[in-house]
Design a protein around this motif. Structure first.
Motif, PDB file in Angstrom:
ATOM      1  N   UNK A  32       0.801  -1.233   0.000  1.00  0.00           N
ATOM      2  CA  UNK A  32       0.000   0.000   0.000  1.00  0.00           C
ATOM      3  C   UNK A  32       0.831   1.278   0.000  1.00  0.00           C
ATOM      4  N   UNK A  33       2.141   1.171  -0.058  1.00  0.00           N
ATOM      5  CA  UNK A  33       2.984   2.360   0.102  1.00  0.00           C
ATOM      6  C   UNK A  33       2.760   3.383  -1.006  1.00  0.00           C
ATOM      7  N   UNK A  34       2.345   2.929  -2.198  1.00  0.00           N
ATOM      8  CA  UNK A  34       2.134   3.875  -3.304  1.00  0.00           C
ATOM      9  C   UNK A  34       0.950   4.790  -3.049  1.00  0.00           C
ATOM     10  N   UNK A  35       0.030   4.401  -2.148  1.00  0.00           N
ATOM     11  CA  UNK A  35      -1.144   5.230  -1.868  1.00  0.00           C
ATOM     12  C   UNK A  35      -0.748   6.557  -1.222  1.00  0.00           C
ATOM     13  N   UNK A  36       0.365   6.571  -0.524  1.00  0.00           N
ATOM     14  CA  UNK A  36       0.816   7.805   0.146  1.00  0.00           C
ATOM     15  C   UNK A  36       2.130   8.291  -0.459  1.00  0.00           C
ATOM     16  N   UNK A  37       2.337   7.979  -1.726  1.00  0.00           N
ATOM     17  CA  UNK A  37       3.591   8.326  -2.398  1.00  0.00           C
ATOM     18  C   UNK A  37       3.897   9.811  -2.300  1.00  0.00           C
ATOM     19  N   UNK A  38       2.878  10.649  -2.467  1.00  0.00           N
ATOM     20  CA  UNK A  38       3.080  12.100  -2.462  1.00  0.00           C
ATOM     21  C   UNK A  38       2.472  12.768  -1.229  1.00  0.00           C
ATOM     22  N   UNK A  39       2.256  11.977  -0.175  1.00  0.00           N
ATOM     23  CA  UNK A  39       1.631  12.505   1.040  1.00  0.00           C
ATOM     24  C   UNK A  39       2.463  12.110   2.257  1.00  0.00           C
ATOM     25  N   UNK A  40       2.714  13.059   3.123  1.00  0.00           N
ATOM     26  CA  UNK A  40       3.375  12.773   4.396  1.00  0.00           C
ATOM     27  C   UNK A  40       2.293  12.703   5.465  1.00  0.00           C
ATOM     28  N   UNK A  41       1.934  11.493   5.859  1.00  0.00           N
ATOM     29  CA  UNK A  41       0.860  11.316   6.837  1.00  0.00           C
ATOM     30  C   UNK A  41       1.178  11.964   8.176  1.00  0.00           C
ATOM     31  N   UNK A  42       2.457  12.152   8.449  1.00  0.00           N
ATOM     32  CA  UNK A  42       2.848  12.695   9.751  1.00  0.00           C
ATOM     33  C   UNK A  42       2.759  14.215   9.803  1.00  0.00           C
ATOM     34  N   UNK A  43       2.276  14.809   8.712  1.00  0.00           N
ATOM     35  CA  UNK A  43       1.950  16.228   8.722  1.00  0.00           C
ATOM     36  C   UNK A  43       0.454  16.449   8.917  1.00  0.00           C
ATOM     37  N   UNK A  44      -0.290  15.345   9.048  1.00  0.00           N
ATOM     38  CA  UNK A  44      -1.738  15.422   9.205  1.00  0.00           C
ATOM     39  C   UNK A  44      -2.119  15.285  10.675  1.00  0.00           C
ATOM     40  N   UNK A  45      -3.143  16.047  11.057  1.00  0.00           N
ATOM     41  CA  UNK A  45      -3.676  15.900  12.416  1.00  0.00           C
ATOM     42  C   UNK A  45      -4.509  14.632  12.546  1.00  0.00           C
ATOM     43  N   UNK A  46      -5.303  14.346  11.507  1.00  0.00           N
ATOM     44  CA  UNK A  46      -6.187  13.184  11.549  1.00  0.00           C
ATOM     45  C   UNK A  46      -6.081  12.399  10.245  1.00  0.00           C
ATOM     46  N   UNK A 128       2.094   2.532  10.809  1.00  0.00           N
ATOM     47  CA  UNK A 128       2.652   3.854  11.084  1.00  0.00           C
ATOM     48  C   UNK A 128       4.161   3.789  11.280  1.00  0.00           C
ATOM     49  N   UNK A 129       4.608   2.748  11.967  1.00  0.00           N
ATOM     50  CA  UNK A 129       6.036   2.596  12.231  1.00  0.00           C
ATOM     51  C   UNK A 129       6.824   2.481  10.925  1.00  0.00           C
ATOM     52  N   UNK A 130       6.371   1.611  10.020  1.00  0.00           N
ATOM     53  CA  UNK A 130       7.092   1.399   8.764  1.00  0.00           C
ATOM     54  C   UNK A 130       6.938   2.612   7.848  1.00  0.00           C
ATOM     55  N   UNK A 131       5.757   3.225   7.834  1.00  0.00           N
ATOM     56  CA  UNK A 131       5.534   4.417   7.013  1.00  0.00           C
ATOM     57  C   UNK A 131       6.479   5.534   7.444  1.00  0.00           C
ATOM     58  N   UNK A 132       6.650   5.685   8.735  1.00  0.00           N
ATOM     59  CA  UNK A 132       7.548   6.726   9.236  1.00  0.00           C
ATOM     60  C   UNK A 132       8.993   6.423   8.858  1.00  0.00           C
ATOM     61  N   UNK A 133       9.396   5.175   9.024  1.00  0.00           N
ATOM     62  CA  UNK A 133      10.773   4.787   8.715  1.00  0.00           C
ATOM     63  C   UNK A 133      11.082   4.957   7.227  1.00  0.00           C
ATOM     64  N   UNK A 134      10.082   4.733   6.378  1.00  0.00           N
ATOM     65  CA  UNK A 134      10.332   4.695   4.942  1.00  0.00           C
ATOM     66  C   UNK A 134      10.303   6.067   4.276  1.00  0.00           C
ATOM     67  N   UNK A 135       9.489   7.014   4.804  1.00  0.00           N
ATOM     68  CA  UNK A 135       9.368   8.249   4.040  1.00  0.00           C
ATOM     69  C   UNK A 135       9.014   9.506   4.808  1.00  0.00           C
ATOM     70  N   UNK A 136       8.802   9.438   6.090  1.00  0.00           N
ATOM     71  CA  UNK A 136       8.423  10.651   6.804  1.00  0.00           C
ATOM     72  C   UNK A 136       9.589  11.640   6.866  1.00  0.00           C
ATOM     73  N   UNK A 137       9.260  12.923   6.799  1.00  0.00           N
ATOM     74  CA  UNK A 137      10.283  13.966   6.892  1.00  0.00           C
ATOM     75  C   UNK A 137      10.726  14.192   8.340  1.00  0.00           C
ATOM     76  N   UNK A 138       9.972  13.629   9.290  1.00  0.00           N
ATOM     77  CA  UNK A 138      10.312  13.790  10.696  1.00  0.00           C
ATOM     78  C   UNK A 138      11.470  12.874  11.068  1.00  0.00           C
TER      79      UNK A 138
END
Length: 243
Positions: A32-46, A128-138
């Motif tokens: 599912x990683x391509x679903x958030x290819x251009x989105x940083x979920x960790x910049x979202x409140x919800x 969330x853990x893997x999403x953060x490790x793979x692409x979050x700007x944080x």
């Protein structure tokens, strides 16, 4: 979507017996990683996630995931009386916890017992853990133990087919209470069990029919097409919208 994230069940026996937990969560994320290819979920409140499990729809809400980065269980429990065990009970003041911008995963389900929430919480924490490790700007590490979880008692459906309408109603009221209102009052409290009347979901069928027809009219107008009276009558004659 949930099925794809959930992926293959791994047991002590069978073909996947030698697959480690790390490999499993990485493989799930790969789907599912391509679903958030251009989105940083960790910049979202919800983050709102409609889940379909065994033909039943319910809503998962991930609140303030960025606040779990470089956090600790102690920092997540700064508010007096907050413990993971307490948050997992239906009596916790979840709305105040959200208002304090603590990282939290909520399950809003119109059929109690319809999902094994413990495995669901584990699944989304790992995502969330893997999403953060793979692409979050944080920078830093996401602390899964700092992400609280809760499945509050919310209005329940009284039949076997309204789950989709309840999901939409949960989403509507959550946006009204936590986004539009943006509560900061210490006395702010939601009575989750009486969040809305069941009649609101019944009225949604007519509301959705009207919205669909209006969109159809607008599209026809933009495309220089006319909506005939027979089309209108046929649209209006539809008596229900399945969940």
């Amino acid at each position: 979507t949930y099925t794809q994230v959930k992926g293959q069940k791994v047991s002590a026996e069978g073909g996947a017996q030698h697959t480690s937990g790390v490999a499993v969560k990485m493989r799930r994320h790969e789907k599912v990683k391509r679903w958030t290819k251009n989105v940083d979920l960790f910049k979202k409140d919800f983050i709102f996630i409609p889940v379909n499990e065994d033909w039943h729809w319910f809503l998962v809400v991930i609140c303030f995931p960025r606040n779990a980065v470089n956090a600790s269980l102690q920092s997540a429990l700064m508010v007096p009386g907050k413990t993971q065990q307490a948050v997992n009970t239906q009596s916790i003041n979840v709305d105040k916890f959200v208002a304090e911008r603590q990282p939290l995963i909520l399950v809003l389900n119109s059929l109690l017992g319809g999902s094994k929430t413990s495995s669901l919480f584990k699944l989304f924490k790992e995502y969330l853990e893997v999403e953060h490790e793979s692409k979050s700007s944080l920078k830093g590490q996401l602390c899964k133990s700092a992400v609280m979880t809760s499945a509050p008692l919310v209005p329940q459906q009284t039949n076997s087919f309204d789950c989709g309408l309840y999901l939409l109603k949960y989403l509507e009221h959550f946006l009204q209470d936590f986004v539009v209102r943006s509560p900061t009052d210490d006395n702010f409290k939601i009575l989750w069990e009486n969040w809305f009347e069941s009649s609101e979901t019944s009225n949604m069928r007519e509301e959705l029919k009207s919205i669909i027809f209006e969109l159809h009219q607008q599209r026809s107008k933009d495309g220089n097409l006319n909506v005939s009276s027979s089309d209108k009558a046929q649209t209006s004659s539809t008596s229900s919208v399945s969940s």
